[in-house]
Scaffold this motif. Structure first.
Motif, PDB file in Angstrom:
ATOM      1  N   SER A 153       5.269  -9.616  -0.049  1.00 48.04           N
ATOM      2  CA  SER A 153       5.609  -8.203   0.024  1.00 48.04           C
ATOM      3  C   SER A 153       5.778  -7.672  -1.393  1.00 48.04           C
ATOM      4  O   SER A 153       6.560  -8.226  -2.178  1.00 48.04           O
ATOM      5  N   GLU A 188       6.810  -4.347  -3.133  1.00 50.71           N
ATOM      6  CA  GLU A 188       7.399  -3.003  -3.014  1.00 50.71           C
ATOM      7  C   GLU A 188       7.032  -2.335  -1.692  1.00 50.71           C
ATOM      8  O   GLU A 188       6.588  -1.180  -1.642  1.00 50.71           O
ATOM      9  N   GLY A 189       7.197  -3.094  -0.613  1.00 55.10           N
ATOM     10  CA  GLY A 189       6.960  -2.558   0.717  1.00 55.10           C
ATOM     11  C   GLY A 189       5.531  -2.666   1.210  1.00 55.10           C
ATOM     12  O   GLY A 189       5.250  -2.336   2.373  1.00 55.10           O
ATOM     13  N   GLN A 200       2.624  -4.931   2.445  1.00 57.15           N
ATOM     14  CA  GLN A 200       2.503  -6.268   3.005  1.00 57.15           C
ATOM     15  C   GLN A 200       1.114  -6.860   2.758  1.00 57.15           C
ATOM     16  O   GLN A 200       0.103  -6.200   2.981  1.00 57.15           O
ATOM     17  N   PRO A 255       1.460  -0.580  -6.489  1.00 60.42           N
ATOM     18  CA  PRO A 255       2.366   0.174  -5.630  1.00 60.42           C
ATOM     19  C   PRO A 255       2.765   1.531  -6.217  1.00 60.42           C
ATOM     20  O   PRO A 255       3.197   2.418  -5.478  1.00 60.42           O
ATOM     21  N   PRO A 312       1.609   1.294   3.478  1.00 58.22           N
ATOM     22  CA  PRO A 312       2.399   1.869   4.565  1.00 58.22           C
ATOM     23  C   PRO A 312       2.183   3.370   4.671  1.00 58.22           C
ATOM     24  O   PRO A 312       1.870   4.046   3.683  1.00 58.22           O
ATOM     25  N   SER A 349       6.428   6.159   2.489  1.00 59.35           N
ATOM     26  CA  SER A 349       6.871   5.517   1.255  1.00 59.35           C
ATOM     27  C   SER A 349       8.352   5.251   1.299  1.00 59.35           C
ATOM     28  O   SER A 349       9.066   5.744   2.155  1.00 59.35           O
TER      29      SER A 349
END
Length: 240
Positions: free
Chosen positions: A10, A12-13, A15, A112, A237, A240
């Motif tokens: 992972s 910073e969020g 995947q 990211p 994602p 954010s």
């Protein structure tokens, strides 16, 4: 960790998942999480497996690589099977991208800060052609900054198991000597890492030999018989 996930990073969020061969819908010899539509598997099973991979990274859609063992890179915004090439890049939130592999090296790039992700596929031809640099170049052209970029290298065949003709090893001598393990063995992961390490801030390696591990697909272990393809999947994602 569930059956479909061999390893996870992972950033910073964002995947990044290395897929196992388990937990899918395909029957032997593609059992069971085969993501490749070109190996002879039932199309409905492949679609179901892609949906599983998509869900694992919380994406709304997915684009699969259509590898050709070169260094062509595709920027994608729509789901489906990409045009032929060995690199995919997207800035599209909620769109998963997957590099398919079954001994070759699947690798990924994540920025990211600027919201750009990429996946690449490198067999011996790709390492020689430097698909790694081609993907880095297009990644930057798509708005990424390498001082914010981390790389991920997924499971591949290890140097000990990847014995090749001596003539093939000699091809690497002047081009990518870092990939030479012995006079008859190539270390493709080291070849990929030798380029990425000079450009990105960090490399995460999800270790595992595809030939040795029954958790992973291996073209070489299949010894000419049909087999599936796993690989590396990434998605930005939607929030954010």
């Amino acid at each position: 960790m569930n059956a479909q996930v061999f390893g996870r990073v992972s950033i910073e969020g964002i995947q990044v998942i290395a897929l196992s061969r388990h937990g899918g819908t395909s029957s032997s010899p593609f059992d069971s999480l085969n993501l490749a539509s070109y190996v002879g598997d039932d199309a409905e099973n492949v679609a179901s497996n892609l949906a599983i991979a998509q869900e694992l990274v919380c994406a709304q859609s997915i684009t699969a690589m259509n590898a050709e063992h070169g260094k062509t890179v595709r920027v994608v915004t729509e789901p489906g099977l990409a045009l032929p090439g060995d690199g995919l890049i997207t800035k599209q939130k909620g769109l998963a991208i997957v590099a398919l592999a079954a001994d070759c090296v699947p690798f990924g790039l994540v920025d990211p800060v600027n919201g750009v992700i990429a996946v690449g596929h490198a067999g011996w031809r790709g390492v020689l052609a430097n698909v790694m640099q081609a993907l880095l170049d297009e990644f930057v052209a798509s708005g990424a900054q390498l001082n914010h970029t981390q790389a991920i290298i997924g499971p591949a065949i290890c140097a000990k198991c990847y014995e090749v003709p001596a003539e093939r090893v000699e091809q690497f001598q002047d081009v990518r000597p870092e990939a030479i393990s012995s006079s008859r063995n190539l270390d493709l992961v080291a070849g990929v890492a030798s380029v990425l390490a000079k450009r990105v801030t960090q490399i995460h390696e999800i270790s595992g030999c595809t030939f040795e591990s029954s958790e992973l697909f291996s073209y070489r272990r299949a010894a000419g018989e049909p087999t599936g393809r796993g690989g590396l999947v990434i998605a930005l994602p939607t929030t954010s």
